[in-house]
Design a protein around this motif. Structure first.
Motif, PDB file in Angstrom:
ATOM      1  N   ILE A  26       0.842  -1.198   0.000  1.00 58.39           N
ATOM      2  CA  ILE A  26       0.000   0.000   0.000  1.00 58.39           C
ATOM      3  C   ILE A  26       0.884   1.259   0.000  1.00 58.39           C
ATOM      4  CG2 ILE A  26      -1.808   1.284   1.225  1.00 58.39           C
ATOM      5  CD1 ILE A  26      -2.756  -1.471   0.178  1.00 58.39           C
ATOM      6  N   HIS A  27       0.591   2.129  -0.941  1.00 60.90           N
ATOM      7  CA  HIS A  27       1.299   3.407  -1.073  1.00 60.90           C
ATOM      8  C   HIS A  27       0.310   4.557  -1.014  1.00 60.90           C
ATOM      9  CE1 HIS A  27       4.996   1.616  -2.963  1.00 60.90           C
ATOM     10  NE2 HIS A  27       4.132   0.726  -3.419  1.00 60.90           N
ATOM     11  N   GLU A  28       0.865   5.747  -0.845  1.00 59.21           N
ATOM     12  CA  GLU A  28       0.105   6.963  -1.139  1.00 59.21           C
ATOM     13  C   GLU A  28       0.930   7.754  -2.140  1.00 59.21           C
ATOM     14  OE1 GLU A  28      -0.715   9.017   2.518  1.00 59.21           O
ATOM     15  OE2 GLU A  28      -2.138   7.468   3.168  1.00 59.21           O
ATOM     16  N   THR A  29       0.234   8.470  -3.027  1.00 59.97           N
ATOM     17  CA  THR A  29       0.942   9.190  -4.087  1.00 59.97           C
ATOM     18  C   THR A  29       1.784  10.343  -3.555  1.00 59.97           C
ATOM     19  OG1 THR A  29      -0.927  10.690  -4.384  1.00 59.97           O
ATOM     20  CG2 THR A  29      -0.889   8.683  -5.747  1.00 59.97           C
ATOM     21  N   GLN A 126       2.854  -2.037   4.195  1.00 56.63           N
ATOM     22  CA  GLN A 126       3.128  -0.664   3.759  1.00 56.63           C
ATOM     23  C   GLN A 126       4.379  -0.645   2.881  1.00 56.63           C
ATOM     24  OE1 GLN A 126       3.749   1.612   7.340  1.00 56.63           O
ATOM     25  NE2 GLN A 126       1.801   0.991   8.254  1.00 56.63           N
ATOM     26  N   HIS A 127       4.458   0.356   2.028  1.00 59.12           N
ATOM     27  CA  HIS A 127       5.695   0.599   1.285  1.00 59.12           C
ATOM     28  C   HIS A 127       6.877   0.641   2.273  1.00 59.12           C
ATOM     29  CE1 HIS A 127       8.043   3.643  -1.485  1.00 59.12           C
ATOM     30  NE2 HIS A 127       8.730   2.565  -1.206  1.00 59.12           N
ATOM     31  N   HIS A 128       6.641   1.251   3.419  1.00 63.50           N
ATOM     32  CA  HIS A 128       7.658   1.372   4.473  1.00 63.50           C
ATOM     33  C   HIS A 128       8.278   0.020   4.842  1.00 63.50           C
ATOM     34  CE1 HIS A 128       8.938   1.616   8.771  1.00 63.50           C
ATOM     35  NE2 HIS A 128       9.444   2.766   8.362  1.00 63.50           N
ATOM     36  N   ASP A 134       8.659   6.700   4.363  1.00 57.11           N
ATOM     37  CA  ASP A 134       7.463   7.082   5.121  1.00 57.11           C
ATOM     38  C   ASP A 134       6.246   7.100   4.189  1.00 57.11           C
ATOM     39  OD1 ASP A 134       5.688   7.949   7.017  1.00 57.11           O
ATOM     40  OD2 ASP A 134       6.275  10.058   6.854  1.00 57.11           O
ATOM     41  N   CYS A 135       5.828   5.945   3.769  1.00 53.83           N
ATOM     42  CA  CYS A 135       4.725   5.780   2.820  1.00 53.83           C
ATOM     43  C   CYS A 135       3.986   4.498   3.180  1.00 53.83           C
ATOM     44  CB  CYS A 135       5.288   5.701   1.388  1.00 53.83           C
ATOM     45  SG  CYS A 135       4.046   5.354   0.127  1.00 53.83           S
ATOM     46  N   PRO A 136       2.672   4.511   3.233  1.00 52.14           N
ATOM     47  CA  PRO A 136       1.706   5.590   2.981  1.00 52.14           C
ATOM     48  C   PRO A 136       1.687   6.613   4.121  1.00 52.14           C
ATOM     49  CG  PRO A 136       0.563   3.604   3.713  1.00 52.14           C
ATOM     50  CD  PRO A 136       2.006   3.240   3.593  1.00 52.14           C
TER      51      PRO A 136
HETATM   52 ZN   LIG Z   1       5.109   4.397  -1.677  1.00 49.08          ZN
END
Ligand SMILES: [Zn+2]
Length: 303
Positions: A26-29, A126-128, A134-136
């Motif tokens: 899971i990411h956030e843009t 998380q991407h993290h 630090d994503c999402p």
């Molecule tokens: Zn990401």
């Protein structure tokens, strides 16, 4: 949520192997610019971008850019499991999208992919997780009113965890068999819930204060997890007890060669046979079936 595809044909920004689809990342843009929603990000990928991801989601759309088999560049871990074996979802954070709705949509999409690809909750990361980025970002901080924990709760809601039972097949049954084997049931890990797996489940249920129905529902599943870390309660069976657990005990004693009536009632005959069994196995001869007797009988039956 409208789900659609706008597939990128080029594989210029992916690895060339086949994604084994073991995780969902899971990411956030990170792009709060107005208009930077799912469609804008899908277009960005269509035009050719410097990285790649399978899905982008906002408060209205979930758009797929790559098939799940593609190895996209998103996790920042090079040829690690993140890039090679996970499916990437970007949650859009543009200021003109309702963030919480976008997260709810991402949860629905994630659930759908979990089901399709047979990916368990603990492999939604998380991407993290892959590269410490630090994503999402907003989900990690919870600053926009919903945090990672709530997101994972959304994934569990209505997921309709169907119970595992006789006749089922697949990776969930393999996991069940592996767990039972850690507890000494010695099953063949073939992913098929056949008579032997059912027998092991019934034994486990009789031993651990559960209804003996041979079906792995929420309670049996929870007890199984507890047993694996050594604290599931043991059922003590003794003279004058009645019920399915006693029937199961009698059945198991019969399997080890004792001539016993299966009447679901711990009467004088069962008491005598339990004592004989304890004597034969050099256990304390008290006629009560507690942890050591259950374990000893288990070793006789599952070998
Ligand atoms: Zn990401």
């Amino acid at each position: 949520m409208i789900i659609k595809q706008q597939l990128v044909n080029s594989r210029a920004v992916t690895f060339s192997g086949v994604n084994r689809r073991q995780f969902i990342t899971i990411h956030e843009t990170g792009n709060v610019t107005k208009g930077a929603g799912a469609q804008a990000h899908a277009n960005l990928q269509s035009k050719g971008f410097t990285s790649s991801w399978h899905w982008q989601v906002d408060d209205e759309f979930a758009i797929q850019s790559y098939p799940h088999t593609a190895q996209c560049w998103h996790a920042g871990d090079g040829r690690g499991n993140g890039n090679l074996y996970s499916i990437a979802i970007e949650i859009c954070v543009n200021s003109d999208s309702r963030y919480q709705k976008a997260v709810a949509n991402a949860a629905r999409l994630t659930q759908q992919i979990m089901k399709e690809e047979n990916i368990p909750l603990n492999r939604v990361v998380q991407h993290h997780h892959w590269s410490r980025k630090d994503c999402p970002h907003f989900l990690r901080s919870g600053r926009n009113g919903i945090d990672w924990y709530s997101f994972t709760k959304l994934l569990q809601e209505g997921a309709g965890k169907s119970p595992l039972k006789f006749g089922n097949t697949g990776s969930k049954i393999k996991e069940l068999q592996k767990d039972l084997n850690k507890l000494g049931y010695k099953l063949v890990v073939d992913g098929s819930f056949g008579p032997k797996t059912r027998r092991a489940v019934q034994y486990f249920q009789a031993m651990h204060q559960l209804e003996v129905d041979g079906i792995v529902g929420p309670r049996t599943s929870a007890q199984l997890k507890e047993a694996l870390i050594n604290k599931a309660p043991i059922r003590l069976l003794k003279y004058a007890n009645i019920g399915k657990a006693v029937g199961q005990l009698q059945l198991n004693l019969a399997e080890t060669g004792y001539k016993i009536t299966i009447d679901h009632s711990f009467g004088p005959e069962t008491l005598q046979i339990v004592r004989q069994f304890q004597g034969r196995e050099k256990l304390t001869v008290d006629g009560m079936v507690g942890l050591t007797t259950w374990e000893s009988l288990k070793h006789q039956i599952f070998k």
